[in-house]
Design a protein around this motif. Structure first.
Motif, PDB file in Angstrom:
ATOM      1  N   LEU A  51       0.836  -1.197   0.000  1.00 19.28           N
ATOM      2  CA  LEU A  51       0.000   0.000   0.000  1.00 19.28           C
ATOM      3  C   LEU A  51       0.868   1.243   0.000  1.00 19.28           C
ATOM      4  N   ASP A  52       0.743   2.049  -1.057  1.00 14.86           N
ATOM      5  CA  ASP A  52       1.406   3.354  -1.124  1.00 14.86           C
ATOM      6  C   ASP A  52       0.343   4.409  -0.852  1.00 14.86           C
ATOM      7  N   ALA A  53       0.294   4.877   0.386  1.00 11.54           N
ATOM      8  CA  ALA A  53      -0.673   5.906   0.790  1.00 11.54           C
ATOM      9  C   ALA A  53       0.070   7.138   1.269  1.00 11.54           C
ATOM     10  N   SER A  54       1.259   7.372   0.709  1.00  8.03           N
ATOM     11  CA  SER A  54       2.087   8.486   1.179  1.00  8.03           C
ATOM     12  C   SER A  54       1.468   9.830   0.830  1.00  8.03           C
ATOM     13  N   GLN A  55       0.769   9.904  -0.302  1.00  8.11           N
ATOM     14  CA  GLN A  55       0.228  11.204  -0.719  1.00  8.11           C
ATOM     15  C   GLN A  55      -0.935  11.676   0.155  1.00  8.11           C
ATOM     16  N   PRO A  56      -1.945  10.819   0.446  1.00 11.08           N
ATOM     17  CA  PRO A  56      -2.976  11.320   1.360  1.00 11.08           C
ATOM     18  C   PRO A  56      -2.573  11.199   2.824  1.00 11.08           C
ATOM     19  N   ALA A  58      -1.213   8.240   6.013  1.00  7.45           N
ATOM     20  CA  ALA A  58      -1.715   6.997   6.590  1.00  7.45           C
ATOM     21  C   ALA A  58      -2.944   7.206   7.464  1.00  7.45           C
ATOM     22  N   GLN A  59      -3.167   8.420   7.951  1.00  7.06           N
ATOM     23  CA  GLN A  59      -4.314   8.669   8.825  1.00  7.06           C
ATOM     24  C   GLN A  59      -5.557   9.136   8.059  1.00  7.06           C
ATOM     25  N   HIS A  60      -5.461   9.283   6.743  1.00  6.94           N
ATOM     26  CA  HIS A  60      -6.620   9.698   5.939  1.00  6.94           C
ATOM     27  C   HIS A  60      -7.736   8.672   6.101  1.00  6.94           C
ATOM     28  N   ILE A  61      -8.967   9.125   6.153  1.00  7.80           N
ATOM     29  CA  ILE A  61     -10.094   8.216   6.388  1.00  7.80           C
ATOM     30  C   ILE A  61     -10.204   7.146   5.309  1.00  7.80           C
ATOM     31  N   ALA A  62      -9.839   7.466   4.063  1.00  8.86           N
ATOM     32  CA  ALA A  62      -9.900   6.470   3.003  1.00  8.86           C
ATOM     33  C   ALA A  62      -8.897   5.348   3.258  1.00  8.86           C
ATOM     34  N   VAL A  63      -7.704   5.700   3.735  1.00  5.09           N
ATOM     35  CA  VAL A  63      -6.672   4.701   4.028  1.00  5.09           C
ATOM     36  C   VAL A  63      -7.108   3.833   5.204  1.00  5.09           C
ATOM     37  N   ARG A  64      -7.629   4.458   6.248  1.00  2.00           N
ATOM     38  CA  ARG A  64      -8.088   3.704   7.421  1.00  2.00           C
ATOM     39  C   ARG A  64      -9.254   2.784   7.060  1.00  2.00           C
ATOM     40  N   THR A  65     -10.179   3.272   6.244  1.00  2.00           N
ATOM     41  CA  THR A  65     -11.332   2.473   5.827  1.00  2.00           C
ATOM     42  C   THR A  65     -10.891   1.274   4.999  1.00  2.00           C
ATOM     43  N   LEU A  66      -9.962   1.492   4.078  1.00  2.53           N
ATOM     44  CA  LEU A  66      -9.456   0.393   3.253  1.00  2.53           C
ATOM     45  C   LEU A  66      -8.810  -0.677   4.133  1.00  2.53           C
ATOM     46  N   ALA A  67      -7.948  -0.265   5.044  1.00  3.90           N
ATOM     47  CA  ALA A  67      -7.262  -1.220   5.918  1.00  3.90           C
ATOM     48  C   ALA A  67      -8.262  -2.000   6.769  1.00  3.90           C
ATOM     49  N   LYS A  68      -9.239  -1.302   7.313  1.00  4.76           N
ATOM     50  CA  LYS A  68     -10.241  -1.933   8.184  1.00  4.76           C
ATOM     51  C   LYS A  68     -11.077  -2.949   7.410  1.00  4.76           C
ATOM     52  N   ASP A  69     -11.582  -2.564   6.243  1.00  3.96           N
ATOM     53  CA  ASP A  69     -12.454  -3.458   5.482  1.00  3.96           C
ATOM     54  C   ASP A  69     -11.690  -4.660   4.933  1.00  3.96           C
ATOM     55  N   LEU A  70     -10.459  -4.455   4.453  1.00  6.33           N
ATOM     56  CA  LEU A  70      -9.681  -5.586   3.953  1.00  6.33           C
ATOM     57  C   LEU A  70      -9.381  -6.581   5.068  1.00  6.33           C
ATOM     58  N   ALA A  71      -9.063  -6.066   6.252  1.00  7.16           N
ATOM     59  CA  ALA A  71      -8.736  -6.942   7.378  1.00  7.16           C
ATOM     60  C   ALA A  71      -9.972  -7.689   7.872  1.00  7.16           C
ATOM     61  N   VAL A  86       1.693  -2.673  -6.408  1.00  7.43           N
ATOM     62  CA  VAL A  86       1.385  -1.514  -5.559  1.00  7.43           C
ATOM     63  C   VAL A  86      -0.074  -1.109  -5.688  1.00  7.43           C
ATOM     64  N   LEU A  87      -0.709  -0.899  -4.537  1.00  7.81           N
ATOM     65  CA  LEU A  87      -2.017  -0.258  -4.473  1.00  7.81           C
ATOM     66  C   LEU A  87      -1.747   1.175  -4.021  1.00  7.81           C
ATOM     67  N   ARG A  88      -1.965   2.143  -4.911  1.00  6.68           N
ATOM     68  CA  ARG A  88      -1.617   3.532  -4.644  1.00  6.68           C
ATOM     69  C   ARG A  88      -2.873   4.384  -4.502  1.00  6.68           C
ATOM     70  N   LEU A  89      -2.938   5.152  -3.428  1.00  6.24           N
ATOM     71  CA  LEU A  89      -4.020   6.105  -3.195  1.00  6.24           C
ATOM     72  C   LEU A  89      -3.453   7.515  -3.297  1.00  6.24           C
ATOM     73  N   ALA A  90      -4.167   8.385  -4.019  1.00  7.24           N
ATOM     74  CA  ALA A  90      -3.675   9.758  -4.170  1.00  7.24           C
ATOM     75  C   ALA A  90      -4.832  10.720  -4.376  1.00  7.24           C
ATOM     76  N   VAL A  91      -4.736  11.868  -3.721  1.00  6.73           N
ATOM     77  CA  VAL A  91      -5.630  12.987  -4.023  1.00  6.73           C
ATOM     78  C   VAL A  91      -4.903  13.836  -5.050  1.00  6.73           C
ATOM     79  N   LEU A 117      -0.310  -2.687 -10.753  1.00  7.89           N
ATOM     80  CA  LEU A 117      -0.683  -1.413 -10.127  1.00  7.89           C
ATOM     81  C   LEU A 117      -2.202  -1.313 -10.005  1.00  7.89           C
ATOM     82  N   ILE A 118      -2.645  -0.996  -8.808  1.00  7.29           N
ATOM     83  CA  ILE A 118      -4.030  -0.579  -8.579  1.00  7.29           C
ATOM     84  C   ILE A 118      -3.927   0.845  -8.070  1.00  7.29           C
ATOM     85  N   GLU A 119      -4.519   1.761  -8.802  1.00  8.76           N
ATOM     86  CA  GLU A 119      -4.387   3.173  -8.444  1.00  8.76           C
ATOM     87  C   GLU A 119      -5.759   3.826  -8.317  1.00  8.76           C
ATOM     88  N   ILE A 120      -5.961   4.480  -7.175  1.00  4.83           N
ATOM     89  CA  ILE A 120      -7.142   5.316  -6.996  1.00  4.83           C
ATOM     90  C   ILE A 120      -6.652   6.747  -6.931  1.00  4.83           C
TER      91      ILE A 120
END
Length: 199
Positions: A51-56, A58-71, A86-91, A117-120
């Motif tokens: 998970l590459d969530a450096s741009q938004p 790690a505490q962004h709600i989208a990152v937390r939601t993804l981690a919670k639902d996958l787990a 890589v699964l990359r999240l970016a605003v 690559l999975i990119e949102i």
């Protein structure tokens, strides 16, 4: 009799809708995305992805939601990284051209799935959360139990700025955890306003 009429009318309306590319491939997303340009084949999704969530952040709600639902739903915990699969999240403002009002434009996202690559990429923070919701809904298991995603690109943004649900508190009182669960599920279906009726 009225219920039967409503059911029949609903069936006619549903039958009149052409099947979506996602539906034809056995995938389902609610609400249906505006555009889905799918390629042949599926991509396996498992804990090998990072998970590459450096741009938004790690505490962004989208990152937390993804981690919670996958787990919770799939027993997958993605480790952080920027190399390999890589699964990359970016605003990224302007990632999706909507020609919509700014309030709607911020809710747009693009989900791209390839073999590595999975990119949102979202126009704003709300769009990133909605892109994550789409990704999690898309995950499906094949007959052997492997999680799959369709290759291709999905772009989506809402027609209306607000999508509203009603919560009636005057006839029943729910526990706080029930309300939290309700709000989480509403967000998963891209509802962004709750009207509380108090009496």
């Amino acid at each position: 009799m009225r219920c039967l009429y409503v059911l029949c009318a609903s069936a006619v309306i549903l039958a009149a809708q052409p099947p979506t590319p996602l539906w034809l491939r056995g995938y389902s997303v609610i609400p249906t995305p505006r555009q889905a340009r799918l390629e042949a084949g599926d991509v396996r999704f498992d804990a090998a992805w990072v998970l590459d969530a450096s741009q938004p952040g790690a505490q962004h709600i989208a990152v937390r939601t993804l981690a919670k639902d996958l787990a919770e739903w799939h027993g997958i915990s993605l480790r952080p990284g920027a190399a390999g699969k890589v699964l990359r999240l970016a605003v990224a403002p302007g990632a999706v051209a909507t020609k919509a009002a700014p309030e709607i434009d911020r809710q747009a996202y693009r989900l791209r799935v390839t073999g590595s690559l999975i990119e949102i990429a979202a126009n704003g923070a709300p769009g990133l959360l909605y892109g994550v919701a789409t990704l999690v809904q898309l995950l499906k298991r094949d007959p052997t139990g492997r999680l799959l995603l369709p290759r291709g690109v999905i772009e989506d943004w809402p027609t209306y700025q607000l999508r509203f649900l009603h919560w009636d508190t005057k006839h029943h009182q729910d526990r706080m955890e029930t309300l939290r669960r309700y709000l989480d599920w509403a967000a998963r279906f891209k509802v962004n306003m709750i009207g509380f009726e108090l009496e």
